[in-house]
Design a protein around this motif. Structure first.
Motif, PDB file in Angstrom:
ATOM      1  N   HIS A  77       0.010   3.045  -3.047  1.00  0.00           N
ATOM      2  CA  HIS A  77      -0.674   4.166  -2.400  1.00  0.00           C
ATOM      3  C   HIS A  77      -0.399   5.470  -3.149  1.00  0.00           C
ATOM      4  CE1 HIS A  77      -2.269   2.033   1.038  1.00  0.00           C
ATOM      5  NE2 HIS A  77      -1.094   1.479   1.234  1.00  0.00           N
ATOM      6  N   GLN A  78       0.615   5.435  -4.035  1.00  0.00           N
ATOM      7  CA  GLN A  78       0.919   6.625  -4.836  1.00  0.00           C
ATOM      8  C   GLN A  78       1.760   6.215  -6.039  1.00  0.00           C
ATOM      9  OE1 GLN A  78       3.179   9.706  -2.877  1.00  0.00           O
ATOM     10  NE2 GLN A  78       2.756  11.220  -4.456  1.00  0.00           N
ATOM     11  N   PHE A  79       1.200   6.414  -7.205  1.00  0.00           N
ATOM     12  CA  PHE A  79       1.925   6.117  -8.438  1.00  0.00           C
ATOM     13  C   PHE A  79       2.767   7.326  -8.849  1.00  0.00           C
ATOM     14  CE2 PHE A  79      -1.672   3.156  -8.677  1.00  0.00           C
ATOM     15  CZ  PHE A  79      -1.003   1.973  -8.994  1.00  0.00           C
ATOM     16  N   GLY A  81       3.916  10.550 -10.317  1.00  0.00           N
ATOM     17  CA  GLY A  81       3.144  11.662 -10.859  1.00  0.00           C
ATOM     18  C   GLY A  81       1.786  11.855 -10.212  1.00  0.00           C
ATOM     19  N   GLU A  82       1.386  10.941  -9.344  1.00  0.00           N
ATOM     20  CA  GLU A  82       0.088  11.048  -8.672  1.00  0.00           C
ATOM     21  C   GLU A  82       0.228  11.841  -7.374  1.00  0.00           C
ATOM     22  OE1 GLU A  82      -3.553   8.087  -7.186  1.00  0.00           O
ATOM     23  OE2 GLU A  82      -1.467   7.405  -7.101  1.00  0.00           O
ATOM     24  N   ALA A  83      -0.842  12.532  -6.989  1.00  0.00           N
ATOM     25  CA  ALA A  83      -0.840  13.281  -5.725  1.00  0.00           C
ATOM     26  C   ALA A  83      -0.806  12.306  -4.544  1.00  0.00           C
ATOM     27  CB  ALA A  83      -2.086  14.150  -5.643  1.00  0.00           C
ATOM     28  N   THR A  84      -0.374  12.813  -3.392  1.00  0.00           N
ATOM     29  CA  THR A  84      -0.373  12.001  -2.183  1.00  0.00           C
ATOM     30  C   THR A  84      -1.806  11.762  -1.730  1.00  0.00           C
ATOM     31  OG1 THR A  84      -0.326  13.891  -0.683  1.00  0.00           O
ATOM     32  CG2 THR A  84       1.805  13.059  -1.460  1.00  0.00           C
ATOM     33  N   LEU A  85      -1.980  10.804  -0.822  1.00  0.00           N
ATOM     34  CA  LEU A  85      -3.310  10.529  -0.280  1.00  0.00           C
ATOM     35  C   LEU A  85      -3.910  11.785   0.324  1.00  0.00           C
ATOM     36  CD1 LEU A  85      -5.662   8.793   0.746  1.00  0.00           C
ATOM     37  CD2 LEU A  85      -4.222   8.159   2.704  1.00  0.00           C
ATOM     38  N   ARG A  86      -3.156  12.491   1.138  1.00  0.00           N
ATOM     39  CA  ARG A  86      -3.677  13.702   1.788  1.00  0.00           C
ATOM     40  C   ARG A  86      -4.108  14.729   0.751  1.00  0.00           C
ATOM     41  NH1 ARG A  86      -3.917  15.934   6.804  1.00  0.00           N
ATOM     42  NH2 ARG A  86      -3.000  14.055   7.704  1.00  0.00           N
ATOM     43  N   GLY A 100      -6.152   7.830   6.350  1.00  0.00           N
ATOM     44  CA  GLY A 100      -5.480   6.557   6.120  1.00  0.00           C
ATOM     45  C   GLY A 100      -6.089   5.855   4.920  1.00  0.00           C
ATOM     46  N   GLU A 101      -5.393   4.816   4.448  1.00  0.00           N
ATOM     47  CA  GLU A 101      -5.865   4.140   3.246  1.00  0.00           C
ATOM     48  C   GLU A 101      -5.477   2.668   3.254  1.00  0.00           C
ATOM     49  OE1 GLU A 101      -5.970   5.801  -1.119  1.00  0.00           O
ATOM     50  OE2 GLU A 101      -3.964   4.969  -0.739  1.00  0.00           O
ATOM     51  N   ASN A 102      -6.389   1.833   2.794  1.00  0.00           N
ATOM     52  CA  ASN A 102      -6.131   0.419   2.524  1.00  0.00           C
ATOM     53  C   ASN A 102      -6.329   0.162   1.041  1.00  0.00           C
ATOM     54  OD1 ASN A 102      -5.703  -0.165   5.230  1.00  0.00           O
ATOM     55  ND2 ASN A 102      -7.723  -1.048   5.566  1.00  0.00           N
ATOM     56  N   VAL A 148     -10.114   0.153  -2.863  1.00  0.00           N
ATOM     57  CA  VAL A 148      -9.482   1.219  -2.069  1.00  0.00           C
ATOM     58  C   VAL A 148     -10.441   1.630  -0.953  1.00  0.00           C
ATOM     59  CG1 VAL A 148      -8.608   3.578  -2.031  1.00  0.00           C
ATOM     60  CG2 VAL A 148      -8.069   2.094  -3.960  1.00  0.00           C
ATOM     61  N   GLU A 149      -9.967   1.585   0.276  1.00  0.00           N
ATOM     62  CA  GLU A 149     -10.695   2.096   1.438  1.00  0.00           C
ATOM     63  C   GLU A 149      -9.971   3.345   1.932  1.00  0.00           C
ATOM     64  OE1 GLU A 149     -12.272  -2.054   3.517  1.00  0.00           O
ATOM     65  OE2 GLU A 149     -10.394  -1.144   4.208  1.00  0.00           O
TER      66      GLU A 149
END
Length: 266
Positions: A77-79, A81-86, A100-102, A148-149
């Motif tokens: 859901h987050q690699f 250096g990657e930004a958060t889902l939000r 949310g995320e699938n 990714v949903e």
């Protein structure tokens, strides 16, 4: 000299082929994404829930992430250096509350959906009554279909003036329902509401509103629903109310919310 030119030409061709293959490998399967959204909504209908509206900005956030999953060859859901889902959804410009995320990889759309439904956490996202929108992206690479949903509860994209108008109308509707006369509208407190947002704290401290006997401050994602602090003033013996609203993103509300200030006058 000719041999060197030939080698350069061959290298250029190989480079073009490689880049074309890379682009193809990261191409979003839009038809598959729409098909998966249909499967999600079929599950929601069976559960007696409202369907999720397709949201391009959620799909945009999903595409950025699914390409990273395909590149890494793993699920996350987050690699690093990657930004958060939000944060990923926020930068698309979408105003939202819940998110949310699938994520998954499989060999096809239907198997991926079956896997989501067989997993408690993924199923809960699909059947979450608070979510109202969905965006999906999928990329095929190395025999795998990465999916990714992204789900969200979008906010109404109203101007600050419209938010103030909605709060005012809702408040007077509550008074009318209780057989009380509606209040008159005072001046716009937009700047006061924005000062509160800048401080990132729901507070009436520092508000200079001579004549006001009661001040109410709150944040809201849904201006058509009054918070308890405002509802408690519906029965008050007031004649006028001044209202200001200011949409702002702050450390406490990184995806943004409406900051509202109400001043009541006798």
């Amino acid at each position: 000299m000719m041999k060197r030119q030939g080698a350069i030409a061959v290298s250029a061709v190989l480079c073009v082929v490689f880049l074309a293959s890379l682009v193809a490998a990261q191409a979003n399967d839009e038809d598959g994404s729409r098909r998966l959204a249909q499967l999600v909504n079929a599950e929601r209908r069976k559960a007696g829930l409202g369907e999720l509206a397709w949201e391009d900005r959620l799909a945009e956030a999903a595409l950025r992430h699914v390409r990273m999953m395909a590149e890494q060859g793993e699920l996350s859901h987050q690699f690093p250096g990657e930004a958060t889902l939000r944060e990923r959804v926020t930068v698309t410009g979408l105003r939202f509350n819940d998110v949310g995320e699938n994520v998954a990889y499989d060999h096809g759309v239907e198997p991926a959906h079956a896997s989501f439904m067989a997993s408690r956490g993924h199923r809960e996202n699909i059947l979450n009554a608070r979510f109202q929108a969905i965006g999906i992206a999928m990329v095929r690479r190395g025999g795998r279909l990465y999916v990714v949903e992204d789900f969200a509860r979008p906010m109404q994209e109203l101007s600050d003036e419209q938010v103030g108008d909605t709060v005012f109308a809702t408040f007077n509707r509550e008074r009318t329902a209780r057989k009380m006369f509606p209040l008159a509208r005072g001046r716009d407190l937009h700047q006061d509401a924005c000062r509160m947002a800048k401080s990132d704290r729901v507070s009436t401290e520092g508000a200079r509103l001579p004549g006001a006997t009661t001040l109410v401050a709150f944040t809201t994602f849904q201006p058509e629903e009054l918070p308890a602090s405002a509802k408690a003033r519906v029965d008050g013996g007031f004649s006028r109310v001044a209202i200001g609203a200011c949409f702002a993103r702050t450390p406490s509300y990184p995806s943004g919310t409406n900051w509202v200030l109400m001043a009541f006058y006798p």
